[in-house]
Design a protein around this motif. Structure first.
Motif, PDB file in Angstrom:
ATOM      1  N   LYS A   1     -70.338  21.016 -66.775  1.00  0.00           N
ATOM      2  CA  LYS A   1     -70.322  20.148 -65.596  1.00  0.00           C
ATOM      3  C   LYS A   1     -71.644  19.404 -65.447  1.00  0.00           C
ATOM      4  O   LYS A   1     -71.665  18.196 -65.174  1.00  0.00           O
ATOM      5  CB  LYS A   1     -70.058  20.977 -64.325  1.00  0.00           C
ATOM      6  CG  LYS A   1     -68.651  21.498 -64.171  1.00  0.00           C
ATOM      7  CD  LYS A   1     -68.548  22.253 -62.842  1.00  0.00           C
ATOM      8  CE  LYS A   1     -67.209  22.894 -62.651  1.00  0.00           C
ATOM      9  NZ  LYS A   1     -67.111  23.627 -61.377  1.00  0.00           N
TER      10      LYS A   1
ATOM     11  N   PHE B   1     -72.104  15.454 -65.540  1.00  0.00           N
ATOM     12  CA  PHE B   1     -72.666  14.832 -64.338  1.00  0.00           C
ATOM     13  C   PHE B   1     -73.853  13.945 -64.691  1.00  0.00           C
ATOM     14  O   PHE B   1     -73.991  12.827 -64.170  1.00  0.00           O
ATOM     15  CB  PHE B   1     -73.088  15.912 -63.339  1.00  0.00           C
ATOM     16  CG  PHE B   1     -73.733  15.377 -62.087  1.00  0.00           C
ATOM     17  CD1 PHE B   1     -72.955  14.846 -61.074  1.00  0.00           C
ATOM     18  CD2 PHE B   1     -75.116  15.394 -61.928  1.00  0.00           C
ATOM     19  CE1 PHE B   1     -73.541  14.343 -59.921  1.00  0.00           C
ATOM     20  CE2 PHE B   1     -75.711  14.902 -60.783  1.00  0.00           C
ATOM     21  CZ  PHE B   1     -74.930  14.371 -59.770  1.00  0.00           C
ATOM     22  N   LYS B   2     -74.724  14.421 -65.582  1.00  0.00           N
ATOM     23  CA  LYS B   2     -75.917  13.659 -65.955  1.00  0.00           C
ATOM     24  C   LYS B   2     -75.585  12.402 -66.749  1.00  0.00           C
ATOM     25  O   LYS B   2     -76.416  11.487 -66.845  1.00  0.00           O
ATOM     26  CB  LYS B   2     -76.876  14.548 -66.746  1.00  0.00           C
ATOM     27  CG  LYS B   2     -77.534  15.631 -65.894  1.00  0.00           C
ATOM     28  CD  LYS B   2     -78.425  16.529 -66.727  1.00  0.00           C
ATOM     29  CE  LYS B   2     -79.053  17.618 -65.886  1.00  0.00           C
ATOM     30  NZ  LYS B   2     -79.897  18.529 -66.707  1.00  0.00           N
TER      31      LYS B   2
ATOM     32  N   ARG C   1     -73.428  10.275 -65.834  1.00  0.00           N
ATOM     33  CA  ARG C   1     -73.112   9.237 -64.833  1.00  0.00           C
ATOM     34  C   ARG C   1     -71.953   8.352 -65.306  1.00  0.00           C
ATOM     35  O   ARG C   1     -72.028   7.118 -65.275  1.00  0.00           O
ATOM     36  CB  ARG C   1     -74.345   8.381 -64.530  1.00  0.00           C
ATOM     37  CG  ARG C   1     -75.518   9.157 -63.958  1.00  0.00           C
ATOM     38  CD  ARG C   1     -75.177   9.731 -62.588  1.00  0.00           C
ATOM     39  NE  ARG C   1     -76.321  10.414 -61.969  1.00  0.00           N
ATOM     40  CZ  ARG C   1     -76.270  11.060 -60.813  1.00  0.00           C
ATOM     41  NH1 ARG C   1     -75.128  11.134 -60.158  1.00  0.00           N
ATOM     42  NH2 ARG C   1     -77.335  11.647 -60.324  1.00  0.00           N
TER      43      ARG C   1
ATOM     44  N   GLU D   1     -67.256  16.829 -57.484  1.00  0.00           N
ATOM     45  CA  GLU D   1     -68.498  17.414 -57.995  1.00  0.00           C
ATOM     46  C   GLU D   1     -69.181  16.504 -59.006  1.00  0.00           C
ATOM     47  O   GLU D   1     -70.411  16.358 -59.013  1.00  0.00           O
ATOM     48  CB  GLU D   1     -68.221  18.772 -58.645  1.00  0.00           C
ATOM     49  CG  GLU D   1     -67.833  19.862 -57.671  1.00  0.00           C
ATOM     50  CD  GLU D   1     -67.348  21.119 -58.363  1.00  0.00           C
ATOM     51  OE1 GLU D   1     -67.049  22.093 -57.655  1.00  0.00           O
ATOM     52  OE2 GLU D   1     -67.256  21.130 -59.614  1.00  0.00           O
ATOM     53  N   LEU D   2     -68.392  15.878 -59.876  1.00  0.00           N
ATOM     54  CA  LEU D   2     -68.952  15.019 -60.918  1.00  0.00           C
ATOM     55  C   LEU D   2     -69.248  13.613 -60.404  1.00  0.00           C
ATOM     56  O   LEU D   2     -69.922  12.832 -61.085  1.00  0.00           O
ATOM     57  CB  LEU D   2     -67.993  14.936 -62.118  1.00  0.00           C
ATOM     58  CG  LEU D   2     -67.693  16.253 -62.838  1.00  0.00           C
ATOM     59  CD1 LEU D   2     -66.710  16.015 -63.987  1.00  0.00           C
ATOM     60  CD2 LEU D   2     -68.967  16.896 -63.363  1.00  0.00           C
TER      61      LEU D   2
ATOM     62  N   THR E   1     -67.155  11.069 -60.023  1.00  0.00           N
ATOM     63  CA  THR E   1     -66.575  10.117 -60.954  1.00  0.00           C
ATOM     64  C   THR E   1     -65.069  10.027 -60.765  1.00  0.00           C
ATOM     65  O   THR E   1     -64.484  10.723 -59.928  1.00  0.00           O
ATOM     66  CB  THR E   1     -66.891  10.541 -62.410  1.00  0.00           C
ATOM     67  OG1 THR E   1     -66.552   9.481 -63.307  1.00  0.00           O
ATOM     68  CG2 THR E   1     -66.127  11.794 -62.800  1.00  0.00           C
TER      69      THR E   1
ATOM     70  N   ARG F   1     -63.474  10.237 -57.224  1.00  0.00           N
ATOM     71  CA  ARG F   1     -64.465  10.889 -56.357  1.00  0.00           C
ATOM     72  C   ARG F   1     -63.812  11.770 -55.292  1.00  0.00           C
ATOM     73  O   ARG F   1     -64.119  11.693 -54.104  1.00  0.00           O
ATOM     74  CB  ARG F   1     -65.387   9.837 -55.730  1.00  0.00           C
ATOM     75  CG  ARG F   1     -66.216   9.084 -56.773  1.00  0.00           C
ATOM     76  CD  ARG F   1     -66.864   7.835 -56.201  1.00  0.00           C
ATOM     77  NE  ARG F   1     -67.610   7.131 -57.234  1.00  0.00           N
ATOM     78  CZ  ARG F   1     -67.077   6.255 -58.092  1.00  0.00           C
ATOM     79  NH1 ARG F   1     -65.776   5.994 -58.038  1.00  0.00           N
ATOM     80  NH2 ARG F   1     -67.821   5.657 -58.992  1.00  0.00           N
TER      81      ARG F   1
END
Length: 267
Positions: free
Chosen positions: A21, A25-26, A28, A67-68, A70, A94
């Motif tokens: 995760k 997440f990083k 983007r 959480e992500l 996205t 989202r």
């Protein structure tokens, strides 16, 4: 316009770890695609039992999207509707479900075990980008790519589970990807993001050859040597470049407008 997409070739039946995760997440990413039936673990014996847990699976995907931060496409679920069950792909932006697509051409094994065919396409415009969804065996019907070509779709996401074929050669694997995904990208005039699962489903081993293709060829892929591994494909897609290519491609294939007309009296 640049668009970052991620295809997560995940282990079937296993939710993402915290490390996975954090990694995603990083990145983007604008869109993250997961495999067909991704969340079905070995405790689920059939589609009817899977359909009893559809809300659990959808809730997980909604939380994951939030959480992500996205838009998630895929991780399809067996969704009950009346007396029918549909292989359904949610588009979740989202933390909000904004659309769903039902597989229009379930494979024979699905049909025999209770999965009904959907009957409509899905095209969604999000943040200025048009996306569409097909699911796995839909790609055996090239008319679906033809259908999308008239909608100016930018990206076609295709959650997939692909059965392991031990007899396949390397060239056969690449030829199949060319026939069903790269050629489809050319017909649709869109990027194609095929996301496969690793591991097995209902006791049957899978082969994961996730790929990202453009109308002009493969952009990124999981090689056959890694088809049983968890892999995360990331690519930044140039939407402006795609649209310019699509415009030029269509113009070059238009019939000439000034072709001479044959008059009856000249025969």
């Amino acid at each position: 316009m640049l668009l970052k997409v991620v295809a997560v070739q995940a282990r079937m039946g296993r939710p993402l770890s915290l490390g996975e995760k954090m990694y995603i997440f990083k990145l983007r990413a604008d869109f993250v695609c997961f495999p067909e039936y991704w969340l079905l673990d070995e405790s689920v014996p059939d589609y009817h039992r899977a359909a009893l847990r559809w809300l659990e699976y959808q809730s997980y995907l909604v939380r994951l999207s939030d959480e992500l931060g996205t838009c998630i496409v895929g991780g399809t679920v067996a969704l009950p509707d009346g007396d029918q069950i549909y292989n359904t792909c949610f588009v979740i932006d989202r933390g909000h479900v904004i659309a769903q697509y039902r597989k229009r051409f379930p494979v024979p094994g699905e049909l025999a075990k209770g999965i009904a065919p959907g009957n409509r396409k899905l095209v969604v415009s999000l943040d200025g980008v048009k996306i569409a969804t097909l699911i796995c065996g839909d790609v055996f019907h090239p008319e679906l790519y033809d259908e999308l070509s008239g909608d100016d779709v930018d990206v076609v996401f295709i959650p997939t589970t692909s059965p392991y074929r031990p007899e396949d050669s390397l060239s056969q694997k690449h030829d199949r990807d060319q026939k069903y995904f790269v050629a489809g990208a050319e017909v649709a005039g869109a990027y194609v993001v095929k996301t496969c699962g690793a591991g097995s489903i209902f006791g049957h081993r899978l082969q994961g050859r996730s790929l990202i293709a453009a109308p002009w060829g493969v952009v990124n892929r999981v090689e056959p040597l890694d088809e049983d591994s968890v892999r995360i494909l990331t690519e930044t897609l140039d939407i402006a470049e795609l649209r310019e290519f699509r415009r030029r491609y269509r113009e070059s294939n238009l019939p000439p407008s000034n072709s001479p007309q044959i008059k009856q009296d000249s025969l």
